[in-house]
Structures are given as structure tokens and as C-alpha cells.
Design an enzyme around this catalytic site. Structure first.
Site, PDB file in Angstrom:
ATOM      1  N   LYS A 105       0.848  -1.204   0.000  1.00  0.00           N
ATOM      2  CA  LYS A 105       0.000   0.000   0.000  1.00  0.00           C
ATOM      3  C   LYS A 105       0.873   1.241   0.000  1.00  0.00           C
ATOM      4  CE  LYS A 105       0.654   1.115   4.678  1.00  0.00           C
ATOM      5  NZ  LYS A 105       1.407   2.261   5.175  1.00  0.00           N
ATOM      6  N   PRO A 147       9.752  -4.436   0.167  1.00  0.00           N
ATOM      7  CA  PRO A 147      10.779  -4.295   1.210  1.00  0.00           C
ATOM      8  C   PRO A 147      10.159  -4.100   2.595  1.00  0.00           C
ATOM      9  CG  PRO A 147      10.685  -2.339  -0.188  1.00  0.00           C
ATOM     10  CD  PRO A 147       9.729  -3.320  -0.775  1.00  0.00           C
ATOM     11  N   ALA A 163       9.559  -0.225   5.244  1.00  0.00           N
ATOM     12  CA  ALA A 163       9.495   0.725   4.135  1.00  0.00           C
ATOM     13  C   ALA A 163       8.226   1.562   4.141  1.00  0.00           C
ATOM     14  CB  ALA A 163       9.608  -0.032   2.807  1.00  0.00           C
ATOM     15  N   GLY A 164       7.297   1.267   5.061  1.00  0.00           N
ATOM     16  CA  GLY A 164       6.050   2.033   5.104  1.00  0.00           C
ATOM     17  C   GLY A 164       5.056   1.609   4.043  1.00  0.00           C
ATOM     18  N   GLY A 208       3.561  -1.554   4.224  1.00  0.00           N
ATOM     19  CA  GLY A 208       2.644  -2.533   4.805  1.00  0.00           C
ATOM     20  C   GLY A 208       2.846  -3.951   4.327  1.00  0.00           C
ATOM     21  N   GLY A 209       4.043  -4.303   3.894  1.00  0.00           N
ATOM     22  CA  GLY A 209       4.280  -5.644   3.353  1.00  0.00           C
ATOM     23  C   GLY A 209       3.942  -6.755   4.332  1.00  0.00           C
ATOM     24  N   GLY A 210       4.429  -6.646   5.550  1.00  0.00           N
ATOM     25  CA  GLY A 210       4.161  -7.674   6.567  1.00  0.00           C
ATOM     26  C   GLY A 210       2.683  -7.736   6.900  1.00  0.00           C
ATOM     27  N   SER A 211       2.031  -6.579   6.977  1.00  0.00           N
ATOM     28  CA  SER A 211       0.595  -6.517   7.286  1.00  0.00           C
ATOM     29  C   SER A 211      -0.218  -7.136   6.164  1.00  0.00           C
ATOM     30  CB  SER A 211       0.158  -5.062   7.471  1.00  0.00           C
ATOM     31  OG  SER A 211       0.913  -4.428   8.475  1.00  0.00           O
ATOM     32  N   SER A 212       0.177  -6.848   4.927  1.00  0.00           N
ATOM     33  CA  SER A 212      -0.510  -7.431   3.775  1.00  0.00           C
ATOM     34  C   SER A 212      -0.368  -8.946   3.778  1.00  0.00           C
ATOM     35  CB  SER A 212       0.092  -6.844   2.490  1.00  0.00           C
ATOM     36  OG  SER A 212      -0.403  -7.515   1.361  1.00  0.00           O
ATOM     37  N   ASP A 223      -2.225  -2.017  10.540  1.00  0.00           N
ATOM     38  CA  ASP A 223      -2.479  -1.905   9.105  1.00  0.00           C
ATOM     39  C   ASP A 223      -3.124  -3.163   8.518  1.00  0.00           C
ATOM     40  OD1 ASP A 223      -1.327   0.578   9.161  1.00  0.00           O
ATOM     41  OD2 ASP A 223       0.546  -0.017   8.172  1.00  0.00           O
TER      42      ASP A 223
HETATM   43  O1  C5P Z   1       0.149  -1.983  15.080  1.00  0.00           O
HETATM   44  P1  C5P Z   1       1.602  -2.131  14.767  1.00  0.00           P
HETATM   45  O2  C5P Z   1       2.220  -3.318  15.454  1.00  0.00           O
HETATM   46  O3  C5P Z   1       1.901  -2.093  13.315  1.00  0.00           O
HETATM   47  O4  C5P Z   1       2.286  -0.828  15.383  1.00  0.00           O
HETATM   48  C1  C5P Z   1       3.659  -0.738  15.643  1.00  0.00           C
HETATM   49  C2  C5P Z   1       3.881   0.383  16.639  1.00  0.00           C
HETATM   50  O5  C5P Z   1       3.566   1.643  16.049  1.00  0.00           O
HETATM   51  C3  C5P Z   1       3.002   0.306  17.858  1.00  0.00           C
HETATM   52  O6  C5P Z   1       3.610  -0.449  18.874  1.00  0.00           O
HETATM   53  C4  C5P Z   1       2.844   1.750  18.267  1.00  0.00           C
HETATM   54  O7  C5P Z   1       3.966   2.180  18.996  1.00  0.00           O
HETATM   55  C5  C5P Z   1       2.881   2.478  16.960  1.00  0.00           C
HETATM   56  N1  C5P Z   1       1.515   2.779  16.412  1.00  0.00           N
HETATM   57  C6  C5P Z   1       0.743   3.760  17.016  1.00  0.00           C
HETATM   58  N2  C5P Z   1      -0.504   4.056  16.504  1.00  0.00           N
HETATM   59  C7  C5P Z   1      -0.968   3.416  15.394  1.00  0.00           C
HETATM   60  C8  C5P Z   1      -0.176   2.425  14.775  1.00  0.00           C
HETATM   61  C9  C5P Z   1       1.067   2.130  15.307  1.00  0.00           C
HETATM   62  O8  C5P Z   1       1.144   4.373  18.013  1.00  0.00           O
HETATM   63  N3  C5P Z   1      -2.170   3.736  14.888  1.00  0.00           N
END
Ligand code: C5P
Length: 308
Positions: A14, A98, A101-102, A104-108, A145
Site C-alpha cells: 500500500k 521491502p 518501508a512504510g 505494509g508488506g508484513g501486514s498485507s 495496518d
Molecule cells: O500496530 P503495529 O504493530 O503495526 O504498530 C507498531 C507500533 O507503532 C506500535 O507499537 C505503536 O507504537 C505504533 N503505532 C501507534 N498508533 C498506530 C499504529 C502504530 O502508536 N495507529
């Protein structure tokens, strides 16, 4: 996600068109607003029947296979779907997106695994509202994500990432996605933003919406006009630490990008261009970085209902 006979699934990246961090939540996460756009840069996930659960990633992206979000997704679903249907599976992930990288590869990958194994273990479609009801809380527990990727396409996303309003107008633009090879930690990006804005750890605050959804829908109606009104709050710190990223965005803007900015907490930056030819011209000017021409993926029509 697409389903072929050999149980191969596409798991796509994404981009964030604008991202506002609105404020901290009582659960320690932050509320945000952003338009998430699924693009055609994808990993491939293959599911084979097996007695036990196993996961390999090529090339490997985590210290052990069990650390991979794909394995955690499979385990979470296995604990939810009543046995004996939830037996094992051999999961192979071919990585192209990658990490850090922002995009969302792992989330996808986690969302695709949930949907694929749900179909595999229950012989029911993972694209029904009933299936989503099962998968949504598992997705949220795996990462902020992940719920978006149960939908795909383009969506206005709020809350921690779980409030998803699909955008049905096709996004007609060409994306030049630039991978500078820098790994950014999401948790670190949130923490440094709070320090930059001067908020104490336990302070409650709320910033106004930047009207990300309206900026995008207006730009879609007016051939891209006003798209440069979008902004990603994470850029302030990440660009300071890595001036190359700012430079790449400036270059893409100079080459005619309607908007250039960072995805998520970085480090991917991208330019939005009216045509492939415009994007390819800009690509030609960027030196020493990997970049891809990408397009938005349309959401499958069977997922038109809103949730969240
Ligand atoms: O949800 P995820 O594990 O991807 O988030 C990683 C880290 O990013 C969280 O532990 C939190 O510190 C921060 N985060 C946040 N607010 C979000 C998404 C992520 O503070 N909406």
C-alpha cells in the site's frame, strides 16, 4: 488477494496518500487519518496442504520463521476456527515488498494469510461479511495496518487503522515508488513525532483533521488539481534524518508530480503522475535509487460493504 488453482495468492503493498497523526489513545496507540491505496507491487504466498503448520519466507525477513506475521496470523486463525478443519499448512512467502518501508508488506502478508487459510480450512469464501466478522479482530491484533488489507483497493482509514471507508472511484494515476533502502521503525517514528511536537508521554492531545479524504476526492474530480495539499506528518523527522528522501520528493515535483511524499512512517517515497510517460520521465532523472512504476489496484466487487 487473488485465488488460483495452485493456491497462490498475491499479497500487495500500500501507499498512504496523506497521513495525519491525530493524537494518542488510551491503549497507547495513536488515532490517524489517511487514504490507503493498494498498489500492484506484490509478494506471492503459496499454501500447500500439510499436517503441521510451517512458514518459510524467501528471502528471509525475520530472525526465525515463527517471528513472521504470516506464522502468527496462521496460529491465530488456527486457534479460532474449530478443529479438526484447521489442520496444518505449508506457507511459502516470496518477498518483493521491502520491510521497514512504510508499504505494509508484513501486514498485507498477514491479511492474505488469514483470508487464504480461512478458505483453505473452512471451504468458505473469506470475502463475505460473516468471514470478515471472524477475521477483523484477528487482523487488528496482528497489527494496525492488517484490517485494511482484508479489503484492499483504496480506503479512507481512521482510528488505529480499523475504521475503513472504501473509496470506490478508481484512482487513475501513475505512481513512481522509490525505495531508498532505509529501514524506519514505526514505533520509533511515533515516539519521535511526540518529542518533536513537545508532548509528554502521558499527555492527551488532539490535532484537527487535515481533510485528507476531501483533498483526494476533490483532486479525483479535478484531474489531480490540489493533490499537493496532502501531507504526511511523519516526514518532518524522517526527512530531517535522511535528507535524500526530501531531495527525491523535490526532484519528482520538479519533474511534474501532482504530489510527492512519503508512505506511512517511511522510508518509501513516491510521486503521483498523470500518465505512465510522466512517471517514466521522472524515473529517468532519479539517480542511484531503485524505483518502480505502479498503479492502484481496484477492490474486488464482492467487498463493497463498509465496515468499521
Ligand atoms: O500496530 P503495529 O504493530 O503495526 O504498530 C507498531 C507500533 O507503532 C506500535 O507499537 C505503536 O507504537 C505504533 N503505532 C501507534 N498508533 C498506530 C499504529 C502504530 O502508536 N495507529
Amino acid at each position: 488477494m487473488s485465488h488460483h488453482e495452485d493456491t497462490q495468492y498475491s499479497s500487495c503493498a500500500k501507499l498512504n496518500l496523506g497521513l495525519t497523526v491525530l493524537g494518542p489513545r488510551v491503549d497507547g496507540y495513536h488515532d490517524l487519518e489517511s487514504v490507503f491505496v493498494e498498489i500492484d507491487l506484490c509478494d506471492t504466498i503459496t499454501i500447500e496442504p500439510a499436517a503441521d503448520l510451517s512458514c518459510i519466507c524467501i528471502p528471509s525477513v525475520t530472525a526465525t520463521n515463527e517471528d513472521n506475521l504470516v506464522y502468527k496470523a496462521a496460529q491465530a486463525l488456527q486457534a479460532t476456527v474449530p478443529l479438526p478443519t484447521a489442520t496444518g499448512a505449508k506457507i511459502t512467502v516470496h518477498k518483493r515488498i521491502p520491510t521497514g518501508a512504510g508499504m505494509g508488506g508484513g501486514s498485507s502478508n498477514a491479511a492474505t494469510t488469514l483470508m487464504a487459510l480461512y478458505e483453505h480450512w473452512t471451504s468458505r469464501s473469506a470475502r463475505t461479511p460473516e468471514a470478515r466478522h471472524v477475521l477483523q479482530p484477528l487482523a487488528m491484533a496482528l497489527g494496525s495496518d492488517v484490517p485494511f488489507f482484508l479489503h484492499g483497493g483504496a480506503a479512507y482509514v481512521t482510528g488505529r487503522g480499523e475504521m475503513i471507508q472504501p473509496l470506490d472511484a478508481p484512482i487513475p494515476w501513475s505512481f513512481l515508488v522509490v525505495l531508498p533502502g532505509i529501514h524506519v521503525s514505526t514505533a520509533g517514528a511515533y515516539a519521535s513525532l511526540r518529542r518533536t511536537w513537545g508532548y509528554a508521554d502521558n499527555e492527551v492531545w488532539r490535532r484537527p483533521s487535515a481533510q485528507v479524504r476531501k483533498t483526494l476526492t476533490d483532486a479525483l474530480e479535478h484531474n489531480g488539481k490540489g493533490l499537493d495539499g496532502l501531507h504526511n506528518d511523519f516526514e518532518i523527522n524522517v526527512f530531517q534524518q535522511h535528507p535524500l528522501l526530501q531531495h527525491l520528493c523535490d526532484q519528482m515535483r520538479a519533474e511534474g508530480a501532482l504530489y510527492a511524499g512519503m508512505s506511512g512512517s517511511g522510508s518509501t517515497v513516491f510521486g503521483v503522475f498523470r500518465t505512465d510517460a510522466d512517471a517514466l520521465r521522472a524515473q529517468h532523472e532519479l539517480q542511484g535509487v531503485t524505483s518502480y512504476l505502479c498503479h492502484a489496484r481496484q477492490r474486488p466487487t464482492s467487498t463493497t460493504e463498509d465496515i468499521g
